[in-house]
Write an enzyme that holds these catalytic residues in place. Structure first.
Site, short mmCIF file in Angstrom:
data_model
loop_
_atom_site.label_atom_id
_atom_site.label_comp_id
_atom_site.label_asym_id
_atom_site.label_seq_id
_atom_site.Cartn_x
_atom_site.Cartn_y
_atom_site.Cartn_z
N CYS B 103 0.84 -1.20 0.00
CA CYS B 103 0.00 0.00 0.00
C CYS B 103 0.88 1.25 0.00
O CYS B 103 1.57 1.51 -0.97
CB CYS B 103 -0.97 -0.05 1.18
N HIS B 237 -3.54 -5.61 0.84
CA HIS B 237 -2.88 -5.86 2.13
C HIS B 237 -2.85 -7.35 2.49
O HIS B 237 -3.75 -7.84 3.15
CB HIS B 237 -3.65 -5.13 3.23
N GLU B 239 -1.11 -8.72 4.73
CA GLU B 239 -0.98 -8.90 6.19
C GLU B 239 -2.33 -8.87 6.89
O GLU B 239 -2.45 -9.23 8.04
CB GLU B 239 -0.01 -7.84 6.76
#
Lengths: 776, 278
Positions: B103, B237, B239
């Site tokens: 990002c 994302h 994660e």
């Protein structure tokens, strides 16, 4: 009349006046209050005079400004405290860990969670972007100053209608402008500080045209050993001011919030709106949590309403001490602020720490790593007095007890009799139920809020388990509650839901207050949570009008009695009065944010229908209660009985439903609220991208009532068809099998007659598009 | 090399705000991540807090709004790195150690010239841009990615080509662009160099544009790597989806709720490649 002759300039090299209230007439006292922006009543001014006569000198402008902050409705709850004491403060709960700036509840053996919601209504009406942003900033600090890491933001918003022309009184902004500004403000601030905006809602009503409501909530997680006091520990502690610089923005915020908005409010009070800076806040959060978890500080409190004037006094008083502050040490945004301005400024992104002298150096180093200002501005001293110096001159010396013990009023309150069936004026409805449902689905109060939700980062921190919208990707329907998983090594979760129905409350304040709790609980249970605590923001009109105070009292009673019956804690809350423009008061708005414990987030339930062939049940009793319903609002009905709350039925229903969920019998679940069963069912079809076939004949009621009544304490449940028998046995409350999942349509029959039949794709279209089209 | 010996520098400044979940993703896979402020690498801090980039095996740039992103997303963080840490970061990349940008981290890597880095390790000026989404709005939404790498990228070694993965997005500036006159040529170059790692697709695996591609990115591109394959940037994302239970549809799919989320394989791949190399 001018009061200039009462302001006596002191002979010092900065701007300081002593205020000669001794020789002021009553009229002059009133004018002083007005001209200095104090918003104190004549009686309150006289009380100030009395005190200083005993002291034997006239007050400085710093002192009198400080008193005005501390005694404002916003800070001391002078109109509502008596009612809150009677109903709310006595709610007992063993799992409350703190009732500080935010409430803190037990999460597990080692952790607590913090919760609070408050209003930022007046600033947002004047400057929607900045008002909303700083609202977020303020509520985050309330959670932070408990030592808690903020983990979720909640934003219930209330505006005038966006789907029709409205007559705007002078000085007021269009609802569309306000919605757009407020949502942008929340987005740009919340997303930048990296705290997910996880719950909230947007409501529309004519009464909010002149009184938009921007309620802002925050939850956080804290190790119980790191829980901080909002107080100093004792003499010798240093006051360290950290974060943003102090400027002229946000002066008189609390006194402005404690009066009705007027035509010229923007001109007069623009300076009362603070300026937010998320990129000072973000590292400030890190640094404050780091010094706290390292055990370096004794106390922490945020600078909100009233600025330094409130925080120093309250921290010292709570620690049983006094304070000495060198006001000229406060870092400023610009030169030339008068001492009183520095003392009461509500400039954002500031926190106060109390720490022992020998540790100050390490604290300053840690803040320096983050390039965040940290400045020692004073010391804690024995006694009960706050003393301020500016360039060596003593400019303020006040007894803390007097300063912080504001007035309290038992104003007259007039009860309003609740609306009943007798006075009901049933609206003229379209001939077929399809039309009614489609119209309700596209009403801005019910239609999808995706337009706002997608602009908020609701997943940052990576712990959002049940998102605000749920179902198939790009075909999602609404969630009842959001669930977050606060700890990396535990599956325990927190469910967050909003309950509010201002239309109910307007017709029947007690039932409206109780409905807020019922709705929040329904939502929490629908995702698999156990309702645990609430926080609330009570938005009402001018309490000096007896009927307003009557509404407030009854709504608080309804809310609080429900909490007591359900053993819900209420460790924090906020009252926002004077939401009353020239167009009248806002609807009485009891915003409840409910928190529930989810034992294992992997067992959560969502609203979207899952499997063709599964049976669908309604849990709870449907009654012909249309007062305040979406059906009446959209089609022009008036009066009518507001749905009651049977607290025992609620308690039992929640217990049974939770049991069925634990036994893996429930595949999806949605609470029935605005628009009744018809809307709830449509939303479940939309998210699941699958139809349902219903037969209303099992409900002993006219179709109109079955479909659109908003009776409380009800859910729609999709039951795993392999476990239907177990489900029926487990539910020791009224349940009704109304149909099954399947097909591409929502098809409603009553025996052989077709009541309603719509393609799911058409329902989605009508529900999804309105806000995108209206707000662009 | 054992997993716990792999040191991960999760780099941050003010406004970086996805470091906790980035840290957590590496931690759960057994590596040893550390959240490091840029000033700690520059020595502008108390002595006990100083760190050296060279001591780490992996560099991760998390998402957020570094320095507020008030100029252009990632520009300020990139400028600070470039002015004082250029040499260190260049040698880090040239020693074939992995650099991940997610990002805002992706935006920073592009601003730094570490991506797409057609010529050499680090271009002097940015060769691409991550521009405002076509909707003109911040978009927080689940997206479906198709893995497109033919094997160059070390962050996706454990992911078969063509696999679809659900990874959420949350950004306002994610539209990959080249200068108009070079667009065709540079896109072909990305393809040729095997630098395209992920593209956005719809639920049937087709390239479908908005809203499936939430930003209107060139050729639906969601993530790219450098020609060497050790620097990767992506807008979505991973994660946030290390576990199945953070998938937005976990309550309605048959997948094991205790299973891996679609983002996990990225972290597994990079840890494995570091181990193998050691």
């Amino acid at each position: 009349m001018t009061v200039d002759h009462l302001l006596i300039k002191r002979n010092v090299p900065f701007e300081l006046y002593d205020v000669d209230i001794f020789s002021a007439s009553d009229a002059e006292l009133r004018d002083l209050s007005k001209d200095l922006g104090l918003n104190l009543s004549l009686d309150e001014m006289k009380r100030v005079r009395e005190h200083f006569k005993n002291v034997g000198r006239i007050p400085s402008d710093v002192e009198i400004q400080s008193l005005a902050q501390a005694w404002s409705e916003h800070c001391c709850y002078k109109s509502s405290k008596a009612i809150l004491r009677e109903h709310v403060f006595n709610i007992q709960n063993d799992e409350v860990l703190s009732k500080g700036d935010a409430g803190v509840m037990v999460f597990d053996d080692e952790h607590g969670y913090a919760l609070r919601v408050e209003s930022h209504n007046h600033p947002s009406a004047i400057e929607p972007y900045g008002g909303a942003a700083t609202g977020i900033g303020g509520i985050v600090r309330d959670v932070l100053c408990m030592g808690a890491q903020p983990i979720g933001l909640i934003d219930p918003l209330f505006f005038g209608p966006i789907d029709k022309q409205v007559d705007l009184p002078n000085g007021m902004k269009t609802p569309k402008y306000l919605v757009s500004g407020v949502v942008s403000g929340i987005r740009d601030y919340g997303n930048r500080i990296g705290i997910p905006t996880i719950a909230g809602g947007i409501w529309f009503d004519d009464s909010y045209i002149g009184n938009c409501l921007v309620n802002v909530g925050c939850i956080g997680i804290v190790k119980r050993k790191d829980l901080v006091n909002n107080a100093v520990k004792g003499p010798g502690d240093m006051f360290i001011l950290v974060g943003g610089r102090t400027g002229r923005d946000g002066i008189h915020g609390v006194t402005f919030a404690s009066a009705e908005l007027k035509e010229n409010s923007e001109e007069e009070s623009r300076g009362a709106v603070q300026l937010g800076d998320p990129i000072t806040k973000e590292p400030l959060i890190h640094a404050c949590l780091e010094v706290n978890s390292a055990g370096l500080i004794h106390g922490m409190k945020d600078l909100g309403g009233g600025g330094l004037s409130c925080v120093v006094g309250e921290m010292a008083l709570s620690g049983g001490c006094g304070a000495e502050v060198d006001l000229d040490k406060v870092p400023l945004k610009e030169e030339g602020l008068a001492p009183w301005e520095i003392w009461v400024s509500e400039s954002q992104e500031r926190m106060m720490l109390a720490a022992p002298k020998k540790i100050v150096k390490r604290i300053l180093e840690l803040f320096d790593l983050w390039d965040v200002n940290a400045t020692v501005i004073g010391t804690v001293v024995p006694g009960n007095e706050v003393k301020l110096r500016f360039k060596g001159e003593t400019i303020f010396q006040l007894d803390l007890e007097f300063l912080t013990k504001g007035p309290e009023y038992c104003r007259p309150a007039k009860a309003k009799s609740p609306q009943t069936k007798k006075g009901e004026d049933f609206p003229k409805l379209p001939g077929d139920f399809d039309k009614i449902l489609l119209k309700l689905l596209s009403d801005p109060n019910i239609a999808s809020k995706e337009w706002a939700i997608k602009q908020y980062d609701h997943e940052v921190r990576g712990n959002t388990i049940i998102k605000p919208m749920t179902g198939k990707i790009n075909k999602r329907g609404p969630s009842d509650a959001t669930v977050v998983k606060p700890l990396p090594d535990s599956f325990r979760g927190l469910a967050v839901a909003v309950g509010v129905n201002p239309w109910f409350t307007a017709l029947d304040a007690y039932r409206g207050g109780a409905t807020s709790i019922d709705e929040a609980c329904r939502n929490i249970v629908a995702v698999g949570g156990r309702p645990h605590a609430i926080t609330n923001c009570l938005n009402f009109g001018n309490p000096e009008k007896p009927e307003r105070l009557g509404e407030l009292r009854d709504a608080i009673a309804g809310m609080a009695e429900a909490c007591k019956a359900l053993n819900l804690a209420a460790p924090s809350g906020n009252v926002s009065l004077y939401n009353e423009a020239s167009t009248g008061a806002c609807l009485p708005t009891v915003t409840v944010v409910g928190l529930g414990i989810v034992d294992d987030i992997r067992e959560c339930i969502t609203t979207d229908l899952k499997e063709e062939g599964d049976p669908i049940y309604v849990v709870g009793t449907t009654k012909p209660q249309f007062g305040g319903s979406a059906l009446f609002r959209v089609f022009g009905g008036k009066g009518g009985e507001v749905p009651d709350v049977d607290l025992e039925a609620l308690r039992r229903s929640m217990e049974c439903l939770r049991g069925a969920m634990k036994g893996r019998m429930v595949r999806s679940c949605h609470d029935i609220s605005d628009g009744g069963l018809a809307v709830a069912m449509a939303e479940m079809c939309i998210g699941g991208d699958v139809g349902a076939e219903l037969d209303l004949s099992v409900l002993p009621l006219p179709n109109l009532v079955s479909l659109f009544s908003e009776s409380n304490t009800r859910w729609v449940v999709e039951v795993d068809r392999a476990k239907e028998k177990e489900f029926v046995e487990a539910m020791d409350v009224p349940i009704f099998k109304i149909g099954k999942v399947g097909g591409k349509k929502l098809k409603v029959m009553n025996e052989d007659a077709v009541v309603l039949e719509q393609m799911v794709s058409d329902l989605r279209e009508r529900w999804s598009k309105p806000l995108w089209e209206l707000l662009g | 090399m054992r997993s716990e010996e792999i040191k991960v520098c999760v780099l941050r400044i003010e406004g970086t705000n996805c470091e906790d979940e980035m840290y957590q993703a590496f931690r759960e896979l057994g590596a040893s991540p550390e959240k490091v402020h840029l000033k700690q690498l520059l020595g502008k801090c108390p002595a006990d807090m100083k760190r050296e980039l060279d001591d780490y095996n992996i560099l991760a740039l998390p998402g957020g709004f570094s320095a507020g992103d008030y100029v252009r997303a990632g520009a300020i963080f990139a400028a600070r790195i470039k002015s004082e840490l250029s040499k260190d970061i260049r040698s880090f990349v040239e020693s074939e150690r992995p650099v991940l940008g997610v990002c805002n981290g992706f935006q920073i890597l592009v601003e730094l010239g570490l991506l797409p880095a057609f010529e050499g390790t680090m271009s002097e000026h940015p060769e691409a841009a991550l521009y405002t989404n076509i909707s003109g709005r911040f978009e927080c939404t689940p997206t479906i990615l198709k893995h497109e790498s033919r094997g160059k990228c070390i962050f996706t070694k454990r992911i078969e080509k063509g696999r679809m993965m659900l990874v959420p997005c949350a950004h306002a500036e994610g539209k990959l662009m080249f200068a108009k006159e070079k667009e065709e040529k540079l896109l072909a170059k990305l393809e040729e160099n095997d630098q395209i790692v992920f593209r956005y697709v719809d639920e049937d695996g087709e390239y479908a544009g908005y809203p499936w591609c939430p930003n209107g990115s060139l050729s639906n591109i969601a993530g790219i790597c450098n020609p060497a394959g050790n620097v990767m940037g992506m807008m979505p994302h991973p994660e946030r989806v290390v576990h199945r239970y953070t998938h937005p549809d976990f309550t309605r799919t048959a997948a094991d709720v205790n299973g891996a989320g679609d983002g996990k394989a990225i972290f597994e791949s990079v840890i494995e490649s570091v181990k193998r190399k050691a």
